[in-house]
Design a protein around this motif. Structure first.
Motif, PDB file in Angstrom:
ATOM      1  N   GLU A   1       0.843  -1.180   0.000  1.00 48.14           N
ATOM      2  CA  GLU A   1       0.000   0.000   0.000  1.00 48.14           C
ATOM      3  C   GLU A   1       0.885   1.238   0.000  1.00 48.14           C
ATOM      4  O   GLU A   1       1.863   1.320   0.731  1.00 48.14           O
ATOM      5  N   THR A   2       0.549   2.197  -0.822  1.00 45.89           N
ATOM      6  CA  THR A   2       1.419   3.349  -1.035  1.00 45.89           C
ATOM      7  C   THR A   2       1.647   4.121   0.253  1.00 45.89           C
ATOM      8  O   THR A   2       0.695   4.617   0.849  1.00 45.89           O
ATOM      9  N   PRO A   3       2.887   4.242   0.712  1.00 46.63           N
ATOM     10  CA  PRO A   3       3.145   5.002   1.937  1.00 46.63           C
ATOM     11  C   PRO A   3       2.837   6.477   1.719  1.00 46.63           C
ATOM     12  O   PRO A   3       3.081   7.027   0.654  1.00 46.63           O
ATOM     13  N   VAL A   4       2.303   7.102   2.737  1.00 51.91           N
ATOM     14  CA  VAL A   4       1.989   8.523   2.642  1.00 51.91           C
ATOM     15  C   VAL A   4       3.244   9.333   2.371  1.00 51.91           C
ATOM     16  O   VAL A   4       3.199  10.387   1.741  1.00 51.91           O
TER      17      VAL A   4
ATOM     18  N   GLN B   1       3.588  10.229  -1.251  1.00 53.36           N
ATOM     19  CA  GLN B   1       2.507  10.891  -1.944  1.00 53.36           C
ATOM     20  C   GLN B   1       2.791  12.375  -2.092  1.00 53.36           C
ATOM     21  O   GLN B   1       3.520  12.971  -1.315  1.00 53.36           O
TER      22      GLN B   1
ATOM     23  N   GLN C   1      -4.179  14.674   4.463  1.00 55.18           N
ATOM     24  CA  GLN C   1      -4.086  13.324   5.011  1.00 55.18           C
ATOM     25  C   GLN C   1      -4.412  13.302   6.503  1.00 55.18           C
ATOM     26  O   GLN C   1      -4.160  12.310   7.180  1.00 55.18           O
TER      27      GLN C   1
ATOM     28  N   PHE D   1      -3.035  14.827   8.994  1.00 52.97           N
ATOM     29  CA  PHE D   1      -1.896  14.800   9.908  1.00 52.97           C
ATOM     30  C   PHE D   1      -2.091  15.825  11.003  1.00 52.97           C
ATOM     31  O   PHE D   1      -2.776  16.835  10.832  1.00 52.97           O
TER      32      PHE D   1
ATOM     33  N   ARG E   1       7.918   2.805   9.986  1.00 53.17           N
ATOM     34  CA  ARG E   1       6.842   2.004   9.395  1.00 53.17           C
ATOM     35  C   ARG E   1       5.663   1.805  10.345  1.00 53.17           C
ATOM     36  O   ARG E   1       4.618   1.300   9.922  1.00 53.17           O
TER      37      ARG E   1
ATOM     38  N   PHE F   1       4.029   4.188  11.426  1.00 52.12           N
ATOM     39  CA  PHE F   1       3.180   5.355  11.192  1.00 52.12           C
ATOM     40  C   PHE F   1       3.025   5.584   9.698  1.00 52.12           C
ATOM     41  O   PHE F   1       3.837   5.129   8.893  1.00 52.12           O
ATOM     42  N   ASP F   2       1.975   6.321   9.338  1.00 52.29           N
ATOM     43  CA  ASP F   2       1.987   7.027   8.070  1.00 52.29           C
ATOM     44  C   ASP F   2       2.855   8.253   8.305  1.00 52.29           C
ATOM     45  O   ASP F   2       2.687   8.950   9.310  1.00 52.29           O
TER      46      ASP F   2
ATOM     47  N   TRP G   1       5.194  11.647   6.525  1.00 49.19           N
ATOM     48  CA  TRP G   1       5.420  12.547   5.393  1.00 49.19           C
ATOM     49  C   TRP G   1       6.473  13.554   5.792  1.00 49.19           C
ATOM     50  O   TRP G   1       6.422  14.113   6.894  1.00 49.19           O
TER      51      TRP G   1
ATOM     52  N   LYS H   1       1.400   9.986  11.682  1.00 51.16           N
ATOM     53  CA  LYS H   1       0.039   9.657  12.036  1.00 51.16           C
ATOM     54  C   LYS H   1      -0.026   8.189  12.414  1.00 51.16           C
ATOM     55  O   LYS H   1       0.558   7.346  11.712  1.00 51.16           O
TER      56      LYS H   1
END
Length: 374
Positions: free
Chosen positions: A233-236, A239, A246, A248, A357, A359-360, A362, A373
């Motif tokens: 799944e694409t990590p934030v 993005q 998102q 945050f 990993r 957390f989400d 950015w 997050k």
């Protein structure tokens, strides 16, 4: 005339006997004196030796080496008993010298090969220990010895897999299992855990390479492939959308150092400044920074394992830290690697993916902020 001659002969005989007695007496006294002198010297040397006890431990150990290692000084059973005592008391260097000397003369002696294995088990890192046990399986061991070696391999492998899985140290676990898979390529338990480690690290090609030896419909194969899909799944962090979109919370300020970013963290009661490194699977502390930690900060010494570094594979200690916090974001029971990094003056270590990993996340590189997050 005859009587005069007779008297002369008797006189000569008397003189001869007297001289013989004189010389015999002197020779005996000289010999006795010589023997007495030799005995006295020997006694003095012995007394001097007894008055100079060996107080230096290294000299004592060397004397033990010479005694046990000399040919015929002790029989084999006594040597084995002495070596086992040294192993129990931690005198590994003495035991190593004697074992190696014996195996040079009798390289196929099974009892001494097993003693050597016990010594390596006590002194080497786990990778070397297991490699040595696997090498023993190529020796014509007795049945009981072979069973013991196999049980030891299984026990050590299982114990270390549990430790590394328990702290999510997937990269270290993969490095640990890779040589074991080469030694035992049909061992399913090794295959499954190694493939899972690759899946956790998102190394699909390596995962599939390992799983190729199992049937496609094997439940473990299905589970591990599903695990990889979940990880994909694409990590934030990758993005392009702004962190506000998102959901945050507030950003955490970073310190820019060239192309890198430093973040303030806390381990127990100690503050640490870590360089964010998304290419590092496991968080790293320098040995100097680790020395500042209190004993209450880490809960377990996991072991010495081989880890991949920029300079190649090295053996390093792994610890389980009770908690690692950045702002209000805390991860419990996290693994750290302790490395000698004298030239690494920018920070106290590297913040690896085993924290991120969870957390989400950015990173706003323009504003030098980290967003996390749960």
């Amino acid at each position: 005339m005859k009587s005069g001659l007779l008297l002369f002969l008797v006189a000569c005989l008397g003189i001869s006997i007297a001289l013989n007695i004189y010389f015999f007496t002197n020779m005996s006294a000289s010999k006795q004196l010589s023997n007495s002198g030799t005995s006295d010297i020997a006694a003095q040397l012995a007394a001097q030796g007894s008055e100079s006890p060996v107080t230096d431990e290294a000299s004592a150990l060397q004397r033990e080496r010479n005694t046990v290692g000399s040919n015929g000084a002790l029989n084999k059973a006594a040597q084995i008993e002495q070596i086992e005592l040294w192993l129990e008391s931690g005198q590994y260097s003495v035991a190593r010298d004697v074992i190696q000397r014996y195996l040079q003369e009798s390289p196929q002696d099974l009892e001494f090969l097993m003693l050597e294995a016990q010594l390596i088990d006590l002194t080497a890192d786990i990778a070397e220990v297991l490699a040595h046990y696997y090498s023993l399986l190529d020796v014509p061991l007795e049945d009981a010895q072979r069973v013991w070696v196999l049980q030891r391999i299984e026990s050590l492998t299982g114990e270390n897999v549990r430790k590394l899985r328990g702290i999510n140290a997937w990269d270290i676990l993969a490095t640990f299992l890779e040589p074991l898979w080469q030694f035992d390529p049909t061992n399913k338990s090794i295959i499954v855990v190694l493939a899972e480690a690759y899946a956790r690290l998102e190394s699909e090609s390596l995962m599939e390479y390992v799983l190729a030896s199992l049937l496609p419909d094997d439940p473990d194969v299905i589970r591990i492939r599903a695990l990889l899909r979940d990880n994909y799944e694409t990590p934030v962090a990758q993005q392009d959308s702004a962190p506000q979109e998102q959901n945050f919370d507030r950003g955490i300020g970073l310190v820019r150092r060239g192309d890198h970013f430093l973040v303030d963290a806390r381990m127990g009661s100690k503050k640490m400044r870590l360089m964010i490194d998304t290419g590092a699977s496991t968080t790293v502390l320098t040995d100097n920074a680790f020395a500042r930690l209190s004993s209450s900060s880490f809960s377990e010494f996991v072991g010495n394992y081989r880890v991949n570094t920029a300079g190649g594979l090295i053996t390093a200690p792994i610890y389980r830290i009770r908690n690692l916090s950045i702002a209000d974001y805390q991860v419990n029971d996290i693994a750290i690697v302790v490395l000698p990094m004298e030239s690494f003056s920018e920070a106290d270590g590297l913040l690896g993916m085993n924290y991120l990993r969870e957390f989400d996340f950015w990173i706003d590189q323009r504003e030098a902020q980290l967003f996390l997050k749960e």
